[in-house]
Design an enzyme around this catalytic site. Structure first.
Site, PDB file in Angstrom:
ATOM      1  N   HIS A 126     -10.424  -6.791  -4.216  1.00 28.91           N
ATOM      2  CA  HIS A 126      -9.998  -5.731  -3.320  1.00 28.91           C
ATOM      3  C   HIS A 126     -10.388  -6.067  -1.882  1.00 28.91           C
ATOM      4  O   HIS A 126     -11.270  -6.877  -1.641  1.00 28.91           O
ATOM      5  CB  HIS A 126     -10.680  -4.437  -3.777  1.00 28.91           C
ATOM      6  CG  HIS A 126     -10.676  -3.344  -2.778  1.00 28.91           C
ATOM      7  ND1 HIS A 126     -11.715  -3.132  -1.899  1.00 28.91           N
ATOM      8  CD2 HIS A 126      -9.763  -2.388  -2.514  1.00 28.91           C
ATOM      9  CE1 HIS A 126     -11.430  -2.103  -1.141  1.00 28.91           C
ATOM     10  NE2 HIS A 126     -10.268  -1.621  -1.491  1.00 28.91           N
TER      11      HIS A 126
ATOM     12  N   LYS B 285       0.868  -1.180   0.000  1.00 30.15           N
ATOM     13  CA  LYS B 285       0.000   0.000   0.000  1.00 30.15           C
ATOM     14  C   LYS B 285       0.900   1.223   0.000  1.00 30.15           C
ATOM     15  O   LYS B 285       1.721   1.410   0.908  1.00 30.15           O
ATOM     16  CB  LYS B 285      -0.893  -0.016   1.236  1.00 30.15           C
ATOM     17  CG  LYS B 285      -1.788   1.191   1.386  1.00 30.15           C
ATOM     18  CD  LYS B 285      -2.767   1.326   0.238  1.00 30.15           C
ATOM     19  CE  LYS B 285      -4.099   0.671   0.571  1.00 30.15           C
ATOM     20  NZ  LYS B 285      -5.056   0.776  -0.555  1.00 30.15           N
TER      21      LYS B 285
END
Lengths: 427, 427
Positions: B325, B197
């Site tokens: 996701h 991330k």
């Protein structure tokens, strides 16, 4: 990509005088061919049953074509429901389904899938999660019938007419004639299962025809009978018990989920339906009552491929068998049915098709081949078929000429037997 | 079967101080647990992100529970849209999706699928067309983070704390620390792919972390980076070029389909998204512009399993890769993601999950096991997990106690850096 044009062509194709619970097939079956053309030069095609309401809705859809986004399948459904009301449409009492909005949804979705497939060089079945099988099995669909082949094709049989071409024109009103019809159909197409459309003659004669088929074709040819919900409970009970161990499934012996469920408790044959459980709305009661074992889906009636596929995925997960219903149709619907049939995760039995009964077609080249009772997924992108514009023009001319604008098998039957009336429960 | 009761429980689970483009994770992630109880004694459960709008809608849904037919999936969607307006909801600019009606659709559909599975003794994946795989691969989800494990779990590390338990509490703000985080995560869970991330620290440092991971884990561990659309075109171009041949895919490097498509023309890496193509409405433009290669579906955001599955079937047919996701979640969402992941016809890559970061759970027994980087479809019917009512009560108490009612990573970040502001394009 936007939709540049929607071309809607009502057509008529010759249809033999087939008997069914609603009466008699007219000499022409009427269908709507919808072509969708994109602004980048691709096109897609679909076929649905023809009636004035569907034509009118499609006419309205043309006016709002700019609002339809080809990749947004939910979008066009919302547009349709908003514009044409979201009142529940009723399936109706006849053998066929009369929910025009669902038909139009199918017309749009199937044509768009064909277009997308052609544009992206994919088969329609590959847009539906991928082919689970490369050839889709169909059953030989037997009908009691009068002499004739329908429309312009009702020519006399001479010594040069042979095999199925001959047999499809002949009368079939007895068990013996049904057996002969089955033989000719199997010889021509190699069907490995047989379905008898019933609900018109005396049940005794119809069931005797099944027993005659059983004697002729033995254990290895699954048999089905479909009286289209025209039998009373008592009649269905009597003949149902008689057919235990004889047939693969009994289709809509009685009318409505309650009666189906009540009968299912006492008749030990799988029940199939295309009449009592025909939408997601019906599934709650279906599961509650246990009204059938097999749901015969039909992308024409369930609003297109994706709602029907969702039902196939879910209902087969819930323990229902899944197969497919048919009406008289051309090669366009045949291709669509094959792609849909290939996409169903678990297929309970071979699909229905009227295709052998229709000699006319509107696709380029030969009619789609049924070999060993199966149809291979057409080679090519999208549905894998192309409209033959000349044949389409002829079929449209026949539509204008024949004067039929709405299917009515009762009227057709009354031409032969003026006192005949459709009845929701006949025997 | 009718719905007897709908129980909605907002919960909070400890969440570490993970950094992302929107700021910093609060010490608690808030979620909504929805239980649906049928009048014949079955129940189903689901999990969605928590926010006041979704809670309010669910509160309204409770009042109209009699209208919901469990087998009629289209029906409840119509009811929701009719009652709560059919205005287009916007996904929003943050890393996460804020379309509350879609979330509620998911809450209802997933709980109903769980209920139907339990009642009919089927796994949820079997109601979704059948499992295409019995174990679903996940990637190790790496985060830049501050020290701490979130919520009540922010205890000091002592000599008895080892492995992942230790590492998940440690700071990770450098490439070296990210490599150590990855090692601990792989040791514990066996992940065979890694996702970082990004979108919070200097891009140079973030990309250096990817390069460090590459050096450490070599060619056989696919790597991904997700700056959550926070990079300018120039930054994404520069670092995109640098990562060509290094990473498996680049997720949402820039904001919006146009920018994604423009960048895709010059950067030779597959692009993934959960931000620019997030509904059927977006697909038209996605196909027109070619904005991404991989669509990261999420049943929480797409209105449930069936719309997401339809997208998976269709978009993978159209040539898009499909994966999934994740947000911070409990074992209920994990089970749902595994069933959904098992049902996707073609899986382009391993799925995302935050699950290793959350120590709290609300399911009975152990947390769901990730072994060799994969999760086996839970054994049992429905989702295959059961709510632990004691743990649920604690998590609900934590929700009330923590005072968080809406995710806001900016506010959380400002507790550390008061001048920090969310920006749609940061670097």
């Amino acid at each position: 990509m936007r939709i540049k044009d929607i071309i809607v062509t009502p057509i008529a194709i010759s249809d033999p005088p087939l008997l069914n619970a609603s009466g008699l097939h007219a000499p022409y079956a009427i269908r709507i061919i919808t072509e969708i053309i994109s602004d980048d030069g691709f096109s897609g095609v679909s076929e649905i049953p023809c009636d004035p309401t569907a034509l009118k809705i499609l006419d309205e859809v043309k006016k709002i074509k700019d609002q339809i986004e080809p990749y947004n399948f939910e979008g066009f459904r919302e547009i349709l429901r908003k514009r044409f009301g979201d009142k529940k449409e009723e399936r109706g009492d006849q053998s066929w389904d009369t929910r025009s909005i669902s038909h139009v949804e199918s017309a749009l979705e199937v044509a768009i899938f064909d277009l997308l497939g052609k544009k992206h060089k994919k088969r329609v079945c590959d847009l539906l999660g991928g082919a689970k099988r490369e050839a889709v099995p169909f059953s030989g669909y037997l009908f009691f019938k009068y002499k004739g082949a329908g429309g312009e094709l009702g020519f006399d049989i001479d010594e040069n007419t042979k095999g199925w071409d001959k047999k499809r024109q002949e009368e079939a009103l007895t068990p013996e004639q049904i057996v002969e019809q089955a033989k000719a159909m199997i010889d021509e197409f190699g069907f490995e299962s047989l379905k008898l459309k019933a609900g018109i003659l005396e049940p005794r004669l119809e069931v005797d025809s099944i027993l005659a088929l059983k004697r002729e074709f033995g254990k290895n040819t699954p048999l089905r009978i479909d009286p289209n919900a025209i039998w009373s409970f008592e009649t269905a009970l009597k003949f149902g018990k008689e057919m235990e161990g004889v047939i693969e499934y009994l289709e809509d012996p009685v009318r409505g989920q309650e009666e189906m469920a009540r009968l299912k408790k006492v008749v030990n044959i799988p029940f199939a339906t295309n009449m009592c459980t025909t939408s997601f709305e019906d599934l709650n009661k279906s599961m509650e009552l246990n009204s059938e074992d097999i749901i015969l889906l039909d992308h024409h009636f369930w609003g297109g491929f994706t709602p029907a596929l969702k039902m196939a995925e879910m209902a087969s997960g819930l323990g229902r068998g899944i197969s497919m219903h048919s009406n008289s149709h051309t090669g366009v619907s045949m291709a669509a049915m094959v792609h849909f049939g290939a996409s169903i995760p678990h297929l309970a039995s071979s699909l229905d098709t009227h295709y052998p009964w229709q000699k006319d077609d509107i696709i380029k080249g030969e009619k789609i081949k049924i070999e060993n009772g199966s149809v291979k997924i057409p080679i090519g992108y999208g549905l894998g078929v192309e409209l033959d514009k000349e044949k389409l023009a002829i079929a449209h001319k026949n539509y204008l000429k024949c004067g039929i604008t709405k299917r009515n098998d009762e009227v057709e039957m009354q031409k032969i037997n003026p006192s005949w009336k459709f009845s929701k429960v006949r025997y």
